[in-house]
Design a protein around this motif. Structure first.
Motif, short mmCIF file in Angstrom:
data_model
loop_
_atom_site.label_atom_id
_atom_site.label_comp_id
_atom_site.label_asym_id
_atom_site.label_seq_id
_atom_site.Cartn_x
_atom_site.Cartn_y
_atom_site.Cartn_z
N VAL A 205 43.68 34.83 34.95
CA VAL A 205 44.33 36.11 35.58
C VAL A 205 43.35 36.84 35.74
CG1 VAL A 205 46.21 37.61 34.97
CG2 VAL A 205 46.33 35.19 33.67
N ALA A 206 43.09 37.14 36.76
CA ALA A 206 42.40 38.18 37.71
C ALA A 206 42.95 39.77 37.21
CB ALA A 206 41.59 37.97 38.58
N ASN A 207 42.36 40.31 36.39
CA ASN A 207 43.14 41.76 35.97
C ASN A 207 42.14 42.77 37.08
OD1 ASN A 207 44.35 43.94 35.32
ND2 ASN A 207 43.48 44.03 33.27
N VAL A 208 43.07 43.11 38.22
CA VAL A 208 42.19 43.90 39.25
C VAL A 208 42.88 45.48 39.29
CG1 VAL A 208 42.33 41.97 40.87
CG2 VAL A 208 44.35 43.28 41.10
N SER A 209 42.14 46.13 39.92
CA SER A 209 42.43 47.50 40.03
C SER A 209 43.57 48.05 41.01
CB SER A 209 41.29 48.38 40.58
OG SER A 209 41.00 48.34 42.00
N GLU A 210 44.14 49.18 40.84
CA GLU A 210 45.47 49.47 41.74
C GLU A 210 44.92 49.56 43.28
OE1 GLU A 210 47.94 52.81 39.46
OE2 GLU A 210 45.69 52.72 38.68
N HIS A 211 43.72 49.69 43.52
CA HIS A 211 43.18 49.77 44.92
C HIS A 211 42.76 48.18 45.44
CE1 HIS A 211 42.91 53.89 44.07
NE2 HIS A 211 42.09 53.88 43.34
N ASP A 212 43.21 47.38 44.62
CA ASP A 212 42.87 45.81 45.13
C ASP A 212 44.08 44.77 44.66
OD1 ASP A 212 40.91 43.80 46.07
OD2 ASP A 212 40.29 43.63 44.25
N LEU A 213 45.01 45.26 45.07
CA LEU A 213 46.30 44.42 44.60
C LEU A 213 46.05 43.08 44.95
CD1 LEU A 213 49.32 47.00 44.73
CD2 LEU A 213 47.83 46.59 42.86
N THR A 214 45.69 42.71 45.93
CA THR A 214 45.82 41.38 46.50
C THR A 214 44.40 40.48 45.94
OG1 THR A 214 44.72 42.08 48.64
CG2 THR A 214 47.02 41.64 48.52
N GLY A 215 43.53 41.30 45.21
CA GLY A 215 42.32 40.38 44.77
C GLY A 215 41.43 40.32 45.87
N GLN A 216 40.95 41.26 46.48
CA GLN A 216 39.66 40.99 47.67
C GLN A 216 38.50 41.36 47.07
OE1 GLN A 216 40.61 39.18 50.47
NE2 GLN A 216 42.70 39.21 49.27
N HIS A 217 38.34 41.98 45.64
CA HIS A 217 36.93 42.14 45.42
C HIS A 217 36.22 40.88 44.97
CE1 HIS A 217 34.00 44.16 42.61
NE2 HIS A 217 34.47 45.34 42.91
N PRO A 218 34.75 41.08 45.32
CA PRO A 218 33.85 40.15 44.86
C PRO A 218 34.13 39.60 43.62
CG PRO A 218 32.77 41.82 46.25
CD PRO A 218 33.91 42.18 45.92
N PHE A 219 34.34 40.52 42.65
CA PHE A 219 34.59 39.73 41.40
C PHE A 219 35.67 38.77 41.14
CE2 PHE A 219 33.37 44.03 39.06
CZ PHE A 219 31.98 43.82 39.07
N VAL A 220 36.71 38.97 41.92
CA VAL A 220 37.81 38.06 42.01
C VAL A 220 37.43 36.75 42.59
CG1 VAL A 220 40.60 37.77 42.49
CG2 VAL A 220 39.38 40.04 41.95
N GLU A 221 36.66 36.88 43.73
CA GLU A 221 36.25 35.76 44.51
C GLU A 221 35.44 34.85 43.68
OE1 GLU A 221 36.27 32.91 47.05
OE2 GLU A 221 37.61 34.77 47.27
#
Length: 364
Positions: A205-221
């Motif tokens: 479960v990638a807990n993302v920020s409110e500005h990255d709801l679709t999980g596009q941040h390099p952390f999520v990748e």
């Protein structure tokens, strides 16, 4: 069947648990180990097929499938040696059937990270390493007992010993979780009683920020790349936003989802993914009294599915009348389904399929 939420301290586990279970049972605070004893809750599995069925079979009530969720205290480096909550934490994981690992994938100076930096792969590595250490200890303790029984001629002990040694070698040489070790169904049964932690299926479960709801941040990748290599699923969720949405009235919830560009809460996606990770699927019963989703393991037979309703139904199973939700959507009624020859009669050997709608005939 139950899933346990794990992760480093202060990554959003309790916030996620409270949102999923629509409760405030788990304490959530900006410091490590705010959860000590595990919290338990029931999670509804959102399933649009329930509403599809009720378009044509109008019931007095609708009952969705559910699963049990356990919020487990945060783990830290050295847990297998007693650091943090140590063995107490590990014993809680042994009791669940699957693991949901929450990984922090957002930066926020106001939210403490126990390691002092945001590093999703580092977080995953800490958890996996501690669980592998714990498994290595369990296996090392079990081998002498299996050797003794094997020497006495116990056939099952010989088989168990072979699997334990295979697992031990895999951890020592590959340094990877046992779920990535190729074990047959019989081998898994042989070591099933040891509660090996890294054999349990895992959902990230990638807990993302409110500005990255679709999980596009390099952390999520990075998390996705790791999960692909491990053949495990990933769901991106903003625990903070989801907890806010979960507290709203249904009408306000729809409005807020629309405002942030979501068709449904990410928690719905997560709940279904966790259900699947547990190896579960749903079948339905439908009538004027209720339309209900029932939970069975993938591979369950028709008598076993009937037994979920009542144990007498499994013993007294005669046959099942089965059709699919898609049949109902196309033909509009059970009467039309029968007339079109799409109502199948299945016997004791029938393996249930996800989305079957069933009527069971029993002598109970």
């Amino acid at each position: 069947m139950e899933a346990g939420i794990v992760g480093l301290p202060n990554v959003g586990k309790s916030t996620l648990f409270n949102a999923l279970t629509l409760s405030k049972a788990a304490e959530s605070a900006n410091y490590p180990f705010c959860t000590i004893e595990p919290n338990e809750g029931i999670v509804v599995i959102p399933d649009p097929r329930l509403q599809q069925i009720t378009q044509y079979i109008v019931p007095q009530k609708i009952i969705p499938a559910v699963m049990k969720l356990v919020d487990i205290a945060g783990i830290v480096k050295g847990a297998s040696e007693g650091q943090g909550l140590g063995n107490k934490f590990l014993s809680h994981i042994r009791q669940v059937d699957a693991i949901m690992q929450v990984v922090r994938c957002f930066e926020d100076e106001d939210v403490i990270h126990v390691e002092g930096r945001v590093d999703p792969l580092g977080d995953i590595f800490v958890i996996e390493t501690e669980l592998m250490f714990a498994d290595a200890e369990s296996i090392a303790a079990a081998i002498p007992k299996a050797q003794k029984a094997a020497r006495a001629g116990d056939k099952e002990a010989k088989e168990r010993l072979a699997v334990l040694e295979k697992c031990q070698q895999f951890i020592e040489t590959q340094e990877r979780p046992l779920r990535e070790c190729e074990l047959s169904e019989n081998e898994l049964k042989a070591v099933g009683s040891f509660g090996l932690l890294t054999l349990k299926p895992i959902l990230y479960v990638a807990n993302v920020s409110e500005h990255d709801l679709t999980g596009q941040h390099p952390f999520v990748e990075k998390v996705r790349e790791h999960a692909r290599a491990a053949n495990s699923p990933v769901v991106a969720v903003c625990a903070k936003l989801e907890s806010e949405i979960a507290e709203l009235d249904p009408a306000d919830r729809v409005e807020m989802l629309s405002a942030v560009g979501l068709e449904e809460p990410a928690l719905a996606v997560l709940a279904r993914a966790a259900y699947k990770t547990l190896g579960l699927q749903s079948y339905f019963t439908a009538g004027e009294k209720e339309v209900r989703a029932w939970t069975v393991p993938v591979g369950a037979t028709a008598p076993q599915a009937a037994g979920v309703i009542h144990s007498d139904f499994e013993r007294g199973f005669i046959r099942a009348e089965v059709y699919s939700v898609s049949d109902l959507l196309e033909l509009k009624s059970e009467k039309a389904i029968k007339e079109a020859g799409r109502m199948r009669v299945e016997g004791k050997s029938y393996v249930m399929q996800d989305g079957d709608v069933c009527h069971f005939l029993t002598n109970s």
